[in-house]
Design an enzyme around this catalytic site. Structure first.
Site, mmCIF file in Angstrom:
data_model
loop_
_atom_site.group_PDB
_atom_site.id
_atom_site.type_symbol
_atom_site.label_atom_id
_atom_site.label_comp_id
_atom_site.label_asym_id
_atom_site.label_seq_id
_atom_site.Cartn_x
_atom_site.Cartn_y
_atom_site.Cartn_z
ATOM 1 C CB SER A 81 -0.915 0.008 1.230
ATOM 2 O OG SER A 81 -1.867 -1.022 1.115
ATOM 3 N N GLY B 283 -6.354 1.292 -14.070
ATOM 4 C CA GLY B 283 -6.381 -0.131 -13.714
ATOM 5 C C GLY B 283 -7.542 -0.466 -12.795
ATOM 6 N NE ARG B 284 -6.203 2.023 -7.387
ATOM 7 C CZ ARG B 284 -5.433 2.926 -6.804
ATOM 8 N NH1 ARG B 284 -5.791 4.198 -6.796
ATOM 9 N NH2 ARG B 284 -4.304 2.579 -6.214
ATOM 10 N N GLY C 202 -25.762 -26.836 -0.076
ATOM 11 C CA GLY C 202 -24.611 -27.742 0.010
ATOM 12 C C GLY C 202 -23.883 -27.846 -1.325
ATOM 13 C CD GLU D 240 -4.915 -3.203 -11.354
ATOM 14 O OE1 GLU D 240 -5.235 -2.072 -11.707
ATOM 15 O OE2 GLU D 240 -4.756 -4.159 -12.130
HETATM 16 N N1 CAA Z 1 -2.981 10.960 -10.074
HETATM 17 C C1 CAA Z 1 -1.968 11.874 -10.193
HETATM 18 N N2 CAA Z 1 -1.131 12.152 -9.162
HETATM 19 C C2 CAA Z 1 -1.326 11.507 -7.988
HETATM 20 C C3 CAA Z 1 -2.347 10.568 -7.812
HETATM 21 C C4 CAA Z 1 -3.203 10.298 -8.915
HETATM 22 N N3 CAA Z 1 -4.208 9.407 -8.828
HETATM 23 N N4 CAA Z 1 -2.290 10.082 -6.542
HETATM 24 C C5 CAA Z 1 -1.266 10.724 -5.941
HETATM 25 N N5 CAA Z 1 -0.687 11.567 -6.837
HETATM 26 C C6 CAA Z 1 0.437 12.484 -6.591
HETATM 27 C C7 CAA Z 1 0.121 13.453 -5.464
HETATM 28 O O1 CAA Z 1 -0.571 14.576 -5.962
HETATM 29 C C8 CAA Z 1 1.508 13.810 -4.974
HETATM 30 O O2 CAA Z 1 2.051 14.770 -5.845
HETATM 31 P P1 CAA Z 1 2.948 15.985 -5.264
HETATM 32 O O3 CAA Z 1 4.121 15.294 -4.573
HETATM 33 O O4 CAA Z 1 3.354 16.744 -6.476
HETATM 34 O O5 CAA Z 1 2.101 16.730 -4.297
HETATM 35 C C9 CAA Z 1 2.283 12.522 -5.157
HETATM 36 O O6 CAA Z 1 1.559 11.737 -6.137
HETATM 37 C C10 CAA Z 1 2.402 11.717 -3.883
HETATM 38 O O7 CAA Z 1 1.085 11.496 -3.407
HETATM 39 P P2 CAA Z 1 0.777 11.151 -1.892
HETATM 40 O O8 CAA Z 1 1.537 12.088 -1.009
HETATM 41 O O9 CAA Z 1 -0.694 11.063 -1.738
HETATM 42 O O10 CAA Z 1 1.475 9.721 -1.779
HETATM 43 P P3 CAA Z 1 1.431 8.636 -0.619
HETATM 44 O O11 CAA Z 1 2.800 8.085 -0.456
HETATM 45 O O12 CAA Z 1 0.738 9.192 0.574
HETATM 46 O O13 CAA Z 1 0.534 7.468 -1.261
HETATM 47 C C11 CAA Z 1 -1.445 6.298 -1.966
HETATM 48 C C12 CAA Z 1 -0.729 7.640 -1.750
HETATM 49 C C13 CAA Z 1 -2.785 6.641 -2.591
HETATM 50 C C14 CAA Z 1 -1.661 5.547 -0.663
HETATM 51 C C15 CAA Z 1 -0.609 5.431 -2.944
HETATM 52 O O14 CAA Z 1 0.613 5.026 -2.376
HETATM 53 C C16 CAA Z 1 -1.341 4.206 -3.433
HETATM 54 O O15 CAA Z 1 -2.156 4.286 -4.346
HETATM 55 N N6 CAA Z 1 -1.045 3.001 -2.842
HETATM 56 C C17 CAA Z 1 -1.594 1.771 -3.331
HETATM 57 C C18 CAA Z 1 -0.651 1.126 -4.290
HETATM 58 C C19 CAA Z 1 -1.348 0.168 -5.227
HETATM 59 O O16 CAA Z 1 -2.452 0.419 -5.673
HETATM 60 N N7 CAA Z 1 -0.678 -0.912 -5.559
HETATM 61 C C20 CAA Z 1 -1.199 -1.835 -6.509
HETATM 62 C C21 CAA Z 1 -0.095 -2.595 -7.112
HETATM 63 S S1 CAA Z 1 -0.391 -3.112 -8.774
HETATM 64 C C22 CAA Z 1 -1.370 -4.478 -8.735
HETATM 65 O O17 CAA Z 1 -1.955 -4.826 -7.761
HETATM 66 C C23 CAA Z 1 -1.485 -5.122 -10.056
HETATM 67 C C24 CAA Z 1 -2.089 -6.482 -10.105
HETATM 68 O O18 CAA Z 1 -1.654 -7.403 -9.485
HETATM 69 C C25 CAA Z 1 -3.196 -6.708 -10.992
#
Ligand code: CAA
Length: 379
Positions: A132, A242-243, A340, A363
């Site tokens: 995450s 992707g979501r 069942g 995702e």
């Molecule tokens: N679009 C554009 N920019 C975005 C964004 C988005 N959706 N979300 C965040 N950002 C930007 C922010 O604006 C910020 O920019 P600045 O530094 O310029 O201000 C920067 O990204 C950092 O954002 P945060 O400070 O919010 O970052 P964070 O470290 O707090 O994390 C989070 C935010 C939403 C928790 C993120 O880490 C997240 O989405 N985590 C989940 C990861 C995930 O989804 N993993 C899936 C793996 S892939 C998978 O699962 C594939 C599969 O098997 C099928």
């Protein structure tokens, strides 16, 4: 809700539904039980344009929109959620970032073979200690001469075994967290790049979920995707799309659970009547269908916003949150309705429940979806 679809989208739906029923349904249970990757099916999906639905024909895509993509993933996942995520991870997470952030040279080099399904793609962000908290990834990339040298281990990578083109994220400035990550395109066969451990999973067992190990893996300097240190945003934007793919996969699972429950409850007789005559069953069916249609509308809205070029991050998170919980709910109710029999492998309801669970996790877990939604609300 077909009244919301264009004639072209309706035709696509009919075509994919027919293909899925004729080619995927007959093997879905066996392939899932034995963990067989549906190689031939993926090839045929490529021939039908379904490995690049929403990308232009100049790159071998089908030139359709994101609503069409949603429809295709739902119809495929109706019979096999594994195949649904193979296509979704490939399209949303590998084709999409290359299409959006790649140079024209990268697009010409990689997209035609990806969109035709000749090559499969994957997306490697997650690491053993960074799920995450994606910004805490430890993989590094250093520019040495004219090569990026990448070191690290990615894990839980969907299509990890089959993918020939991987979009990989690595720290190019480890002193920064999210602002020090860059994206790279790494090809299978590159020295220092190999597939590691294969996960044994609860469901979606036709897919490979693997580690990807990079040990002094040197790739050409021009294989950086997008700008230096802008990789985290590429990952986030990519995951928004992707979501919607995972929401569509969840819709397919929910619909499968509903359709099987209707069929079973009409055929199964107890107390001298089909069990669908009992209000207990009718209420379950009504709840399942209501949750499904609400989820469908949220996913449609997210896809429509993406097609219109409007922001859709919150809407995609809502769609995945709702649709994934709906898939698990409907699969659970389907087992209950089947009684069942639902608990046995003679019916598909148990597979739907196992497959549904992961849609609440990958995702972005649904806890992360709530963070994304509430962050947008409180902005
Ligand atoms: N679009 C554009 N920019 C975005 C964004 C988005 N959706 N979300 C965040 N950002 C930007 C922010 O604006 C910020 O920019 P600045 O530094 O310029 O201000 C920067 O990204 C950092 O954002 P945060 O400070 O919010 O970052 P964070 O470290 O707090 O994390 C989070 C935010 C939403 C928790 C993120 O880490 C997240 O989405 N985590 C989940 C990861 C995930 O989804 N993993 C899936 C793996 S892939 C998978 O699962 C594939 C599969 O098997 C099928």
């Amino acid at each position: 809700m077909d009244y919301l679809l264009t004639e072209e989208q309706k035709m696509l739906k009919e075509m994919v539904a027919k293909f899925a029923k004729e080619e995927i349904a007959p093997v879905a249970r066996e392939f899932e039980e034995k963990g067989i990757f549906p190689q031939e099916i993926v090839k045929k999906l490529g021939n039908l344009g379904l490995m690049g639905v929403a990308y232009p024909p100049e790159y071998n895509g089908a030139g359709m929109d994101n609503i069409s993509y949603m429809i295709a993933i739902e119809e495929i996942s109706r019979y096999c959620a594994s195949t649904g995520v193979i296509v979704s991870a490939h399209s949303s997470l590998a084709v999409d970032p290359i299409y959006r952030f790649g140079t024209e040279e990268q697009k010409k080099k990689y997209l035609p073979a990806l969109c035709s399904g000749e090559r499969i793609g994957c997306f490697a962000l997650t690491e053993p200690s960074s799920g995450s908290d994606a910004g805490s990834a430890r993989t590094t990339a250093k520019l040495i001469g004219d090569k990026w040298v990448i070191n690290g281990t990615k894990h839980f990578i969907t299509n990890g075994e089959e993918a020939e083109v991987c979009v990989i994220f690595a720290h190019t400035d480890p002193s920064q967290k999210t602002k020090g990550i860059s994206a790279f395109i790494v090809e299978k066969g590159t020295e220092g790049f190999r597939v590691g451990k294969h996960e044994k999973k609860l469901g979606i067992n036709c897919t490979s979920t693997t580690e990807l190990i990079l040990e002094d893996c040197a790739i050409p300097k021009e294989n950086i995707l997008g700008d230096l240190n802008k990789g985290f945003k590429i990952a986030m934007v990519t995951l928004d799309g992707g979501r919607l793919g995972i929401a569509s996969q969840a819709l397919g699972i929910a619909r499968a659970a509903i359709e099987d429950s209707i069929k079973f409850s009409k055929e199964r007789e107890q107390f001298d009547q089909p069990i669908c005559q009992f209000q207990a069953i009718q209420w379950m069916l009504a709840n399942m269908n209501t949750e499904y249609e609400a989820s469908w509308l949220l996913t449609y809205r997210g896809s429509l916003l993406k097609d219109k070029g409007l922001p859709y991050s919150k809407e995609a998170a809502m769609a995945k949150l709702k649709a994934s919980e709906t898939a698990s709910f409907c699969a659970d109710r389907a087992i209950q309705i089947h009684g069942g029999y639902g608990y046995t492998k003679e019916f598909d309801a148990e597979r739907y429940l196992r497959d549904a669970k992961i849609t609440e996790i990958y995702e972005g877990t649904n806890e992360i979806m709530r963070i994304v939604i509430s962050a947008a609300m409180l902005k």
